[in-house]
Design an enzyme around this catalytic site. Sequence first.
Site, short mmCIF file in Angstrom:
data_model
loop_
_atom_site.label_atom_id
_atom_site.label_comp_id
_atom_site.label_asym_id
_atom_site.label_seq_id
_atom_site.Cartn_x
_atom_site.Cartn_y
_atom_site.Cartn_z
N PRO A 1 -4.89 -0.93 -0.11
CA PRO A 1 -3.49 -1.33 0.05
C PRO A 1 -2.50 -0.25 -0.39
CG PRO A 1 -4.76 -3.19 -0.70
CD PRO A 1 -5.70 -2.01 -0.71
N GLU A 2 -2.72 0.32 -1.56
CA GLU A 2 -1.91 1.46 -2.00
C GLU A 2 -2.78 2.43 -2.78
OE1 GLU A 2 1.15 -1.72 -1.37
OE2 GLU A 2 -0.64 -1.68 -2.63
N SER A 3 -2.36 3.68 -2.78
CA SER A 3 -2.98 4.72 -3.60
C SER A 3 -1.88 5.44 -4.37
CB SER A 3 -3.77 5.72 -2.75
OG SER A 3 -4.88 5.09 -2.14
N HIS B 1 0.52 -2.84 -8.79
CA HIS B 1 -0.90 -2.88 -9.16
C HIS B 1 -1.47 -1.47 -9.31
CE1 HIS B 1 -2.00 -2.18 -4.88
NE2 HIS B 1 -3.21 -1.90 -5.32
#
Length: 300
Positions: free
Chosen positions: A46-48, A77
């Site tokens: 989802p995100e990095s 997160h």
Amino acid sequence: MKQIRVYHIDAFTQYPFEGNPAGLVPDASDLTLTQMQQIANELNLPESAFLLPPTNPEADFRVRYFTPKEEINFCGHATVGAAWLLATEYGWAEKADQVVFETNVGLIPVHWDKSENKINMVTMTQISPKVKEIELDQSEIAHLLGIPPDQLDDQVPIKLANTGNWHLIVPVKTHQAIDAAKPNWDELALLNKKHNISTTHLFTFDAKPGFNLYTRDFAPAIGILEDPVTGAANGAMAGYLVLEGILSKDETHRLTIGQGDAIGRPGTLFVNIIPRGSDIVIKVGGFAHVTLEGILRLPV
């Protein structure tokens, strides 16, 4: 061959394969923005997050966040995951009580809750919350989310809320209705792009035992159909609850929020809402689990 250390961290959970997965590159100082985007796309999480030397003397790191599709200003997160990694794998908790991240939206301090040399939880302080109106018909929202119109909670307003990114906050009557939502992805993405919305965030007070709220989050406009457990959106929602008078502005609130159940990635967020003069302080905390560690090889 350039070797880059990369981690996969599951945030807002103590267990692998639950919560919200984030990619993390603890030393991105030699990477270009193009390479960061390529790595985020390759990791397909989802995100990095990518840690860089800070430009602000009050920060320990500068951090940039990418979905597989684009850079975003803030990700809750991945921030929790980064702080957890620094504390547990890089020894930062031995020399400080917190780490301060410089982000596109400002400084985000993250505190380590420690006992007997063990990290119990990390808690980030998000930027001051704000809300604004959005002109949307309830039947339109119900259609976009794929839920019956009578399952929207018309006792509570649909608003935009922000503690770093704009989120569309949608009150729903039951957790069953939230779980049954089947969004019209293309139409929802167009709506979010039109209003510069990062995610559409559904919430209900009809939560399972031990929890105050249950939420679900959709983000097709930024390359994520569903974000499993969202620190940024739940922080923005917490600010909305107080700014809209749903929760009292005159007292501290401690909320336990569940998310991710609908897609088999349950997670837990601990949110404190603290009045401070004319401002409201939003603190979002949780656990994390370092699930994967590896080396990414790039051509020089």
